[in-house]
Design a protein around this motif. Sequence first.
Motif, PDB file in Angstrom:
ATOM      1  N   LYS A  66      33.172  30.779  28.700  1.00 44.19           N
ATOM      2  CA  LYS A  66      33.451  31.414  29.996  1.00 44.19           C
ATOM      3  C   LYS A  66      33.697  30.323  31.038  1.00 44.19           C
ATOM      4  CE  LYS A  66      30.837  35.527  28.790  1.00 44.19           C
ATOM      5  NZ  LYS A  66      29.554  36.222  28.874  1.00 44.19           N
ATOM      6  N   ILE A  67      34.849  30.401  31.668  1.00 41.49           N
ATOM      7  CA  ILE A  67      35.270  29.370  32.604  1.00 41.49           C
ATOM      8  C   ILE A  67      34.817  29.693  34.025  1.00 41.49           C
ATOM      9  CG2 ILE A  67      37.240  28.121  33.577  1.00 41.49           C
ATOM     10  CD1 ILE A  67      36.892  27.592  30.596  1.00 41.49           C
ATOM     11  N   VAL A  68      34.190  28.714  34.683  1.00 40.78           N
ATOM     12  CA  VAL A  68      33.852  28.793  36.107  1.00 40.78           C
ATOM     13  C   VAL A  68      34.609  27.663  36.808  1.00 40.78           C
ATOM     14  CG1 VAL A  68      32.031  28.522  37.828  1.00 40.78           C
ATOM     15  CG2 VAL A  68      31.571  29.789  35.719  1.00 40.78           C
ATOM     16  N   LEU A  69      35.374  27.999  37.835  1.00 40.77           N
ATOM     17  CA  LEU A  69      36.136  27.013  38.586  1.00 40.77           C
ATOM     18  C   LEU A  69      35.413  26.669  39.880  1.00 40.77           C
ATOM     19  CD1 LEU A  69      39.692  28.570  38.156  1.00 40.77           C
ATOM     20  CD2 LEU A  69      38.700  26.688  36.833  1.00 40.77           C
TER      21      LEU A  69
ATOM     22  N   ASN B 271      46.901  32.534  45.820  1.00 38.80           N
ATOM     23  CA  ASN B 271      47.640  32.460  44.551  1.00 38.80           C
ATOM     24  C   ASN B 271      46.768  31.888  43.440  1.00 38.80           C
ATOM     25  OD1 ASN B 271      50.107  33.535  45.550  1.00 38.80           O
ATOM     26  ND2 ASN B 271      50.572  31.562  46.491  1.00 38.80           N
ATOM     27  N   LEU B 272      45.953  30.867  43.779  1.00 44.51           N
ATOM     28  CA  LEU B 272      45.012  30.330  42.783  1.00 44.51           C
ATOM     29  C   LEU B 272      43.986  31.383  42.399  1.00 44.51           C
ATOM     30  CD1 LEU B 272      44.194  26.675  43.921  1.00 44.51           C
ATOM     31  CD2 LEU B 272      45.268  27.382  41.780  1.00 44.51           C
ATOM     32  N   TYR B 273      43.530  32.121  43.396  1.00 50.32           N
ATOM     33  CA  TYR B 273      42.559  33.193  43.155  1.00 50.32           C
ATOM     34  C   TYR B 273      43.140  34.236  42.199  1.00 50.32           C
ATOM     35  CZ  TYR B 273      39.846  37.417  43.981  1.00 50.32           C
ATOM     36  OH  TYR B 273      39.116  38.566  43.807  1.00 50.32           O
ATOM     37  N   LYS B 274      44.381  34.674  42.491  1.00 50.94           N
ATOM     38  CA  LYS B 274      45.022  35.691  41.642  1.00 50.94           C
ATOM     39  C   LYS B 274      45.247  35.164  40.230  1.00 50.94           C
ATOM     40  CE  LYS B 274      47.256  38.585  45.122  1.00 50.94           C
ATOM     41  NZ  LYS B 274      48.548  39.112  45.642  1.00 50.94           N
TER      42      LYS B 274
ATOM     43  N   ALA C  64      43.471  32.896  38.713  1.00 51.73           N
ATOM     44  CA  ALA C  64      42.159  32.873  38.062  1.00 51.73           C
ATOM     45  C   ALA C  64      41.778  34.264  37.559  1.00 51.73           C
ATOM     46  CB  ALA C  64      41.099  32.345  39.031  1.00 51.73           C
ATOM     47  N   LYS C  65      42.046  35.287  38.384  1.00 44.63           N
ATOM     48  CA  LYS C  65      41.748  36.663  37.978  1.00 44.63           C
ATOM     49  C   LYS C  65      42.583  37.068  36.764  1.00 44.63           C
ATOM     50  CE  LYS C  65      39.606  39.550  39.699  1.00 44.63           C
ATOM     51  NZ  LYS C  65      39.824  40.349  40.888  1.00 44.63           N
ATOM     52  N   GLU C  66      43.860  36.707  36.780  1.00 43.92           N
ATOM     53  CA  GLU C  66      44.757  37.049  35.659  1.00 43.92           C
ATOM     54  C   GLU C  66      44.256  36.435  34.353  1.00 43.92           C
ATOM     55  OE1 GLU C  66      48.706  35.772  36.588  1.00 43.92           O
ATOM     56  OE2 GLU C  66      48.845  37.052  38.370  1.00 43.92           O
ATOM     57  N   LEU C  67      43.678  35.252  34.450  1.00 42.61           N
ATOM     58  CA  LEU C  67      43.195  34.539  33.262  1.00 42.61           C
ATOM     59  C   LEU C  67      41.777  34.957  32.875  1.00 42.61           C
ATOM     60  CD1 LEU C  67      44.538  30.978  34.142  1.00 42.61           C
ATOM     61  CD2 LEU C  67      45.388  32.479  32.327  1.00 42.61           C
ATOM     62  N   ASN C  68      41.243  35.956  33.601  1.00 45.99           N
ATOM     63  CA  ASN C  68      39.879  36.441  33.333  1.00 45.99           C
ATOM     64  C   ASN C  68      38.839  35.331  33.456  1.00 45.99           C
ATOM     65  OD1 ASN C  68      40.700  39.120  32.797  1.00 45.99           O
ATOM     66  ND2 ASN C  68      41.312  38.529  30.733  1.00 45.99           N
ATOM     67  N   VAL C  69      39.096  34.410  34.409  1.00 47.56           N
ATOM     68  CA  VAL C  69      38.100  33.378  34.711  1.00 47.56           C
ATOM     69  C   VAL C  69      36.832  34.064  35.214  1.00 47.56           C
ATOM     70  CG1 VAL C  69      37.564  31.586  36.416  1.00 47.56           C
ATOM     71  CG2 VAL C  69      39.709  31.485  35.124  1.00 47.56           C
TER      72      VAL C  69
END
Length: 208
Positions: free
Chosen positions: A77-80, A88-91, A93-98
Amino acid sequence: MNSSIIIADDHPLVLKGLKDFLLEKKYNVIDSAVDGKEAYNLIIKHKPDIAILDIKMPFKTGIEIAEECNVKNVKTKIVLITFEKDINLYKKAKELNVFGYVLKEFALTEIENCISSVQNNTPYFSPELIDYLAPNKPPESINDLTNAEKRVLSFIAQNKTAKEIGDILSISSRTVEKHKSHIIRKLNLEPKHSSLSLFAKEYEIYLI
């Protein structure tokens, strides 16, 4: 639950500060990296439960590592962690299920809550980030949704079909449709897909 953790940041002081903090709190930090390539190799080698990654690193960014882990079906599980308050980075990250997005200025105060949330299979995004990026506050009724319903709604915001959502969440299309019905009722929306889709897109940032 003492999850195995690796951390990566190209700033030595940030990396040392975070590592020392987590070790002092008795977290199971098994390794650390100073760039994205090394971080990715450690993930492949150790298969840790959680990887806490700086977004901007040499060779590979945290986002690129998350993408490669998705492609190779790595379960870490990735945490950034980042200073970036970027929609755009937020979206992405959401798309990648971060599973987490923590602002660096709040990292030491939030990281324990983040790890606890991730261990419970619930994504964690810095409240300050949500407040900064969100154009509108959602209705109170959004708090009545279960985590499963919020996840379904977040995938609706990404234009995914019931079958695609079911495949991602390992549930049947029928169960997805039941979730949709419950969401519409709880949010008091018109009983049609367009109203659900419009709501999901408007308040996507709250669907964590």
